[in-house]
Design a protein around this motif. Structure first.
Motif, PDB file in Angstrom:
ATOM      1  N   GLN A   1      37.406  35.283 110.888  1.00 36.90           N
ATOM      2  CA  GLN A   1      38.488  34.419 111.056  1.00 36.90           C
ATOM      3  C   GLN A   1      39.510  35.455 111.679  1.00 36.90           C
ATOM      4  N   VAL A   2      38.978  36.136 112.501  1.00 35.22           N
ATOM      5  CA  VAL A   2      39.870  37.408 113.299  1.00 35.22           C
ATOM      6  C   VAL A   2      39.799  37.278 114.747  1.00 35.22           C
ATOM      7  N   GLY A   3      41.189  37.279 115.041  1.00 32.00           N
ATOM      8  CA  GLY A   3      41.328  37.211 116.558  1.00 32.00           C
ATOM      9  C   GLY A   3      41.851  38.432 117.027  1.00 32.00           C
ATOM     10  N   PHE A   4      41.989  38.546 118.297  1.00 36.19           N
ATOM     11  CA  PHE A   4      42.194  39.964 119.073  1.00 36.19           C
ATOM     12  C   PHE A   4      43.174  39.676 120.093  1.00 36.19           C
ATOM     13  N   ALA A   5      44.416  40.480 120.304  1.00 29.56           N
ATOM     14  CA  ALA A   5      45.461  40.462 121.372  1.00 29.56           C
ATOM     15  C   ALA A   5      45.536  42.037 121.591  1.00 29.56           C
ATOM     16  N   ALA A   6      46.388  42.090 122.799  1.00 31.67           N
ATOM     17  CA  ALA A   6      46.869  43.393 123.191  1.00 31.67           C
ATOM     18  C   ALA A   6      47.719  43.810 122.172  1.00 31.67           C
ATOM     19  N   ALA A   7      47.937  45.309 122.151  1.00 26.74           N
ATOM     20  CA  ALA A   7      49.087  45.701 121.162  1.00 26.74           C
ATOM     21  C   ALA A   7      50.429  45.454 121.866  1.00 26.74           C
ATOM     22  N   PRO A   8      51.314  45.141 120.998  1.00 31.82           N
ATOM     23  CA  PRO A   8      52.572  44.480 121.528  1.00 31.82           C
ATOM     24  C   PRO A   8      53.384  45.379 122.562  1.00 31.82           C
ATOM     25  N   LYS A   9      53.920  44.605 123.418  1.00 29.85           N
ATOM     26  CA  LYS A   9      54.987  45.520 124.304  1.00 29.85           C
ATOM     27  C   LYS A   9      56.212  44.781 123.939  1.00 29.85           C
ATOM     28  N   GLN A  10      57.280  45.117 124.443  1.00 36.00           N
ATOM     29  CA  GLN A  10      58.719  44.797 124.224  1.00 36.00           C
ATOM     30  C   GLN A  10      59.537  44.755 125.478  1.00 36.00           C
TER      31      GLN A  10
ATOM     32  N   GLU B   1      58.859  41.420 119.165  1.00 35.95           N
ATOM     33  CA  GLU B   1      59.592  40.122 118.860  1.00 35.95           C
ATOM     34  C   GLU B   1      58.920  39.026 118.319  1.00 35.95           C
ATOM     35  N   GLN B   2      58.039  38.603 118.957  1.00 35.85           N
ATOM     36  CA  GLN B   2      57.010  37.385 118.638  1.00 35.85           C
ATOM     37  C   GLN B   2      56.186  37.833 117.560  1.00 35.85           C
ATOM     38  N   VAL B   3      55.829  39.174 117.459  1.00 36.17           N
ATOM     39  CA  VAL B   3      54.985  39.584 116.389  1.00 36.17           C
ATOM     40  C   VAL B   3      55.697  39.546 114.861  1.00 36.17           C
ATOM     41  N   ARG B   4      57.216  39.728 115.096  1.00 38.41           N
ATOM     42  CA  ARG B   4      58.063  39.668 113.957  1.00 38.41           C
ATOM     43  C   ARG B   4      58.168  38.224 113.644  1.00 38.41           C
TER      44      ARG B   4
ATOM     45  N   SER C   1      44.786  50.856 121.087  1.00 38.38           N
ATOM     46  CA  SER C   1      45.266  49.994 119.895  1.00 38.38           C
ATOM     47  C   SER C   1      45.260  48.652 120.353  1.00 38.38           C
ATOM     48  N   MET C   2      45.213  47.645 119.334  1.00 38.39           N
ATOM     49  CA  MET C   2      45.390  46.257 119.689  1.00 38.39           C
ATOM     50  C   MET C   2      45.889  45.410 118.264  1.00 38.39           C
ATOM     51  N   THR C   3      46.104  44.266 118.292  1.00 34.91           N
ATOM     52  CA  THR C   3      46.550  43.285 117.367  1.00 34.91           C
ATOM     53  C   THR C   3      45.484  42.529 117.165  1.00 34.91           C
TER      54      THR C   3
ATOM     55  N   LEU D   1      45.061  31.366 109.453  1.00 33.95           N
ATOM     56  CA  LEU D   1      46.361  31.302 109.162  1.00 33.95           C
ATOM     57  C   LEU D   1      47.294  30.706 110.439  1.00 33.95           C
ATOM     58  N   PHE D   2      46.844  31.263 111.686  1.00 38.61           N
ATOM     59  CA  PHE D   2      47.765  30.788 112.604  1.00 38.61           C
ATOM     60  C   PHE D   2      47.564  29.348 112.849  1.00 38.61           C
ATOM     61  N   GLU D   3      46.219  28.916 112.633  1.00 43.08           N
ATOM     62  CA  GLU D   3      46.044  27.559 112.980  1.00 43.08           C
ATOM     63  C   GLU D   3      46.623  26.541 112.109  1.00 43.08           C
ATOM     64  N   GLN D   4      46.464  27.104 110.648  1.00 40.75           N
ATOM     65  CA  GLN D   4      47.462  26.373 109.608  1.00 40.75           C
ATOM     66  C   GLN D   4      48.652  26.256 109.667  1.00 40.75           C
ATOM     67  N   ALA D   5      49.421  27.438 110.141  1.00 42.31           N
ATOM     68  CA  ALA D   5      50.874  27.222 110.633  1.00 42.31           C
ATOM     69  C   ALA D   5      51.387  26.717 112.057  1.00 42.31           C
ATOM     70  N   GLY D   6      50.389  26.282 112.694  1.00 45.85           N
ATOM     71  CA  GLY D   6      50.616  25.768 114.078  1.00 45.85           C
ATOM     72  C   GLY D   6      51.109  26.843 114.993  1.00 45.85           C
ATOM     73  N   LEU D   7      50.725  28.190 114.972  1.00 48.24           N
ATOM     74  CA  LEU D   7      51.212  29.202 115.713  1.00 48.24           C
ATOM     75  C   LEU D   7      50.139  29.542 116.513  1.00 48.24           C
ATOM     76  N   THR D   8      50.617  29.975 117.858  1.00 48.60           N
ATOM     77  CA  THR D   8      49.532  30.594 118.810  1.00 48.60           C
ATOM     78  C   THR D   8      49.907  32.126 119.153  1.00 48.60           C
ATOM     79  N   MET D   9      48.988  33.057 119.006  1.00 47.39           N
ATOM     80  CA  MET D   9      49.175  34.467 119.428  1.00 47.39           C
ATOM     81  C   MET D   9      48.855  34.349 120.922  1.00 47.39           C
ATOM     82  N   PRO D  10      49.880  34.973 121.871  1.00 45.00           N
ATOM     83  CA  PRO D  10      49.599  35.321 123.034  1.00 45.00           C
ATOM     84  C   PRO D  10      48.612  36.385 123.540  1.00 45.00           C
ATOM     85  N   SER D  11      48.110  36.415 124.483  1.00 44.31           N
ATOM     86  CA  SER D  11      47.253  37.460 124.699  1.00 44.31           C
ATOM     87  C   SER D  11      47.906  38.786 124.847  1.00 44.31           C
TER      88      SER D  11
END
Length: 440
Positions: A283-292, A164-167, A141-143, A149-159
């Motif tokens: 317009q799709v990026g890929f990151a690891a499934a979230p950890k906590q 909590e970051q996803v929230r 599974s992955m994110t 949308l991230f670029e427009q909002a000035g957000l950066t998705m970590p790898s």
């Protein structure tokens, strides 16, 4: 006056008789499979198999995931023989194989190259060293996230994001007035639907299904924290009616541009980037499934595979089809018809050694990385007595986990509280594990 048949008439009569004889001798192979995109594609391409095997007729039964699992489980347990080929996974294959319910997948042709299949996938479909199902595709599974949308909002998705970051991202990107939802997640009840996703979330929050004495842990702080988080996240920043959404429903939402993020199976990579299916393919990026609190067990490990029940009366014909549908030749056909990025992922080492595939499939590196990280033998922060990442590899899990999934869905829809859902779920799991004799 008598009429003597000409040689041409006799030949025509003979040809008709041969045709009728061939039709009579054709063997029917009934295939039970899930209504995922790759399996629907397999059905469409199977005309090539039938053309090469005129003595085999394929009959398809394509069902929604929960219904398919129920039908196949009932059929295999009753030895009724309604199916010749079953689409099952890493949970069922070793258990059913060990029960002698499945035909061993041995005597495969050298061209099949069984050693090309990833060891983790082969192992997950085997019991006592015997392979009982051939993998159609493998996944973790992955994110998935919308880069625009991230670029427009000035957000950066970590790898490797945390939940909590996803929230935080979901809060920032949630715009229901414009049918843009912060996140899409599985909410549909089922051990392989919402519980696949939710178990990885429990793992990430440091939880486990059982302690080392097989005591159910569903009322633990970790399960409570995970369920409260899930209900808040998906209930407030997900689409309406999220408790009815499984893999296919969320895929449709993402492909129509309605999900800013989606955490789900890596197999969706080829569909969200396909401009014939997705409205946002570029317009799709890929990151690891979230950890906590831990990364252990945060991404699942699964393979949908094809198996032959011993109750089949068409075993040889079924093996012909299963071998074809999971072969390198089938992947070649998919590449020719739908593009190389569409070949079934996650099963063969040679796929990920193919530069053309890696260049075409932008999701390939993350898929491989996530599958390599998933460890069924070490999927929880605290020790656990079972193997499996998003499932517990014991008989009976599918039954009690389905009930737990219903309780989780009830909490999400607001029909019960988090505390009550976990209390009900823990009671059911504890009762069933005691009945099965796992506790002293």
């Amino acid at each position: 006056m008598s009429i003597t048949k000409t040689p041409y008439v006799r030949l025509a009569t003979l040809a008709c008789a041969v045709s009728l004889s061939t039709a009579t001798l054709a063997e029917t192979v009934t295939i039970g499979t899930v209504n995922n995109g790759d399996m629907i594609r397999m059905q469409a391409l199977s005309s090539e198999f039938e053309a090469a095997h005129p003595d085999i007729d394929l009959e398809w039964v394509i069902l929604e995931e929960n219904v398919l699992r129920q039908r196949l489980t009932t059929d295999i347990a009753a030895n009724s023989g309604q199916f010749d080929v079953m689409t099952i996974g890493m949970y069922e294959a070793p258990i059913w194989g060990a029960n002698d319910w499945l035909v061993p997948m041995d005597n495969l042709p050298a061209s099949y190259d069984v050693n090309d299949i990833f060891p983790s996938v082969r192992g997950g479909l085997s019991a006592n060293g015997t392979l009982y199902a051939l993998p159609f595709y493998g996944e973790s599974s992955m994110t998935y996230y919308r880069t625009d949308l991230f670029e427009q909002a000035g957000l950066t998705m970590p790898s490797e994001p945390t939940w909590e970051q996803v929230r935080e991202f979901a809060v920032a990107l949630h715009d229901p007035a414009n049918e843009q939802y912060g996140i899409c997640l599985r909410g549909k009840a089922g051990w392989g639907e919402n519980m696949a996703l939710f178990t990885t979330m429990v793992n990430a929050f440091g939880g486990r299904w059982f302690d080392m004495d097989w005591n159910a842990q569903l009322e633990s702080e970790q399960w409570h924290n995970a369920l409260e988080f899930y209900v808040d996240l998906l209930g407030n920043y997900g689409p309406p009616g999220a408790s009815s959404n499984g893999f296919n429903e969320n895929l449709a939402l993402f492909n129509t541009g309605k999900c800013a993020m989606w955490v789900d199976a890596t197999v969706a990579g080829s569909f969200v980037t396909d401009d014939s299916q997705s409205q946002v393919p570029d317009q799709v990026g890929f990151a690891a499934a979230p950890k906590q609190v831990t990364h252990k067990g945060s991404g699942w490990l699964w393979a949908w595979a094809l198996a032959i029940p011993v109750s089949s009366d068409a075993k040889d014909a079924a093996q012909e089809f299963v071998t074809w549908a999971t072969s390198k030749e089938y992947s070649r056909i998919v590449a020719e018809e739908h593009g190389i990025a569409a070949i079934p992922p996650g099963t063969r080492k040679s796929t990920y050694e193919n530069d053309a595939y890696l260049e075409a499939a932008s999701f390939a590196d993350m898929t491989l990385s996530q599958m390599q990280k998933a460890d069924p033998n070490d999927s929880t922060l605290e020790p656990s007595p079972y193997t499996g990442v998003q499932f517990v590899a014991i008989p009976g899990f599918s039954g009690f986990a389905t009930v737990v999934g219903q309780q989780v869905a009830g909490a999400l829809s607001g029909n019960t509280s988090v505390d009550q859902a976990l209390s009900n779920a823990n009671r059911v799991v504890d009762r069933e594990i005691r009945r099965a004799g796992y506790q002293d």
